[in-house]
Motif scaffolding. Structure first.
Motif: not given
Length: 425
Positions: A20-28, A414-417
């Motif tokens: 999972l991208p770090e960004d996704a974890l930060a969002y969730l 999330i990665s698509a953004k």
């Protein structure tokens, strides 16, 4: 432990099995937005009461948030946030173009008159109208809310917006743009999951005993479907207690009796004449500890915790309620060899048909009950098979497999953004 902190532990467990991208974890890790409101209501006797209401939009990466509104004395910000968190993953598991949301009002709805309930429901929409919308956050029924209440909410939103916006609320009466099959969707979806997995577990319905905690809308519909399929349902319960009969209960008779008397009883009915059959009166705690093949918690969250998990003797648990098993209890049950089919799969029939209703409202084309049933079964069976395969391939629990599947889909969105990897490399 607070409910949300406990719910978040399931996410942490799944993270080690997905890239999972770090960004996704930060969002969730955090809800997108939360709202707490005060709702003043003029009571029938002229007095004024102020009720506390909540709405949480947890994540909208995959689309507008979606989730029910519950009326219950135990509703809190923590509970609503936890339910919105679960809805985020449930929508992703069923591959719906929604994120997770949830709402609620803290009250005992049985203590209010119908007119007071209407004023409360319309007042709730007055308070949150700027927070919701067909492309933002979509409401649905939940504990102690029903199609009429959803109709009041949609109507009040329309009054505020000065236009018809049917798609802001699902679970409405059919005459107001509701979908055929929505009222039975949660129970039917749960049955479809059990029916799809039974051959893999080598379960023969006539030889399989079932206990159901929670004989409300979802639990009673599921009981009817299981009885039709030949399963032997030996115990059911509601908030007042339960009944048990080792030879099995006549579910249609019990449903008929509860509809007429607002309580359950072990009866057998011929036409309108019902007679009591031999049975034992048991508590909800007793029901959970019965020696049955399948246990179905269909009431409220946190019914099985580390305090009573060691008493559970069922081989399989299908979670029809949201979050009925704590993370600590999960570990105890796993050690005892109990196989748990998670809520983010089993009770997803409701939100799936809510999605169908939203689609019908947006298109103006409405489906028959048979069409709804066919499309629901496709999605429930596919999700069941996907989670089972992930569980078997990676050697992980079905719950963790469900979160892995959901995380992969949310992570892709999330990665698509654009994530850190895109901008740095």
């Amino acid at each position: 432990m607070q409910l949300f902190a406990d719910a978040s532990q399931r996410l942490e467990k799944a993270l080690q099995y997905v890239d999972l991208p770090e960004d996704a974890l930060a969002y969730l890790r955090h809800p997108k937005s939360s709202l707490a409101v005060s709702i003043p209501v003029r009571m029938d006797d002229g007095s004024l009461r102020v009720f506390q209401g909540y709405r949480v939009r947890y994540d909208d990466t995959r689309g507008p948030t979606k989730g029910g509104v519950r009326y219950h004395p135990h509703v809190s910000q923590d509970e609503v946030q936890s339910l919105a968190f679960w809805m985020t993953f449930k929508c992703a598991v069923l591959d719906l173009p929604f994120g997770g949301g949830k709402g609620g009002i803290t009250l005992d709805p049985k203590s209010l008159s119908k007119m007071e309930l209407e004023r409360l429901s319309r007042g709730y929409i007055d308070a949150i109208a700027d927070f919701i919308g067909p492309d933002v956050d979509i409401l649905a029924p939940d504990v102690y809310t029903n199609p009429m209440i959803m109709g009041w909410m949609m109507d009040q939103y329309n009054v505020i917006q000065r236009r018809i916006e049917r798609a802001v609320v699902t679970g409405k009466p059919i005459s107001m743009g509701g979908s055929a099959g929505r009222d039975t969707a949660t129970g039917l979806g749960a049955f479809m999951t059990i029916d799809a997995i039974a051959p893999l577990l080598e379960l023969t319905p006539s030889d399989t005993t079932v206990a159901i905690q929670g004989f409300g809308n979802a639990g009673s519909i599921l009981a009817v479907e299981l009885a039709k399929a030949g399963y032997r349902i030996v115990a059911v319960s509601d908030s007042q207690g339960g009944i048990y009969a080792s030879q099995g209960l006549d579910i249609p008779s019990i449903v008929h009796y509860k509809d007429s008397n607002r309580r359950i009883n072990a009866v057998y009915c011929e036409g309108s004449v019902c007679s009591v059959v031999e049975h034992a009166i048991i508590s909800n705690e007793d029901l959970l500890a019965l020696d049955v093949d399948i246990l179905i918690p269909a009431a409220l969250e946190n019914q099985i915790t580390d305090a009573n998990a060691h008493r559970i003797r069922a081989k399989y648990i299908f979670e029809v309620a949201n979050g009925p098993i704590s993370s600590a209890a999960d570990e105890v049950l796993k050690q005892n060899g109990t196989l748990i089919f998670p809520d983010i799969l089993v009770n997803a029939g409701g939100v799936t048909v809510s999605y169908f209703e939203w689609v019908q409202n947006r298109s103006g084309l409405y489906w028959s009950e048979a069409e709804v049933y066919t499309q629901l079964k496709k999605r429930m069976v596919r999700a069941t098979e996907e989670i089972w395969q992930i569980s078997q391939q990676q050697g992980i629990s079905l719950r963790t497999a469900g979160y892995v599947l959901a995380l992969e889909r949310i992570g892709e969105a999330i990665s698509a953004k654009g994530t850190r990897d895109y901008y740095v490399h």
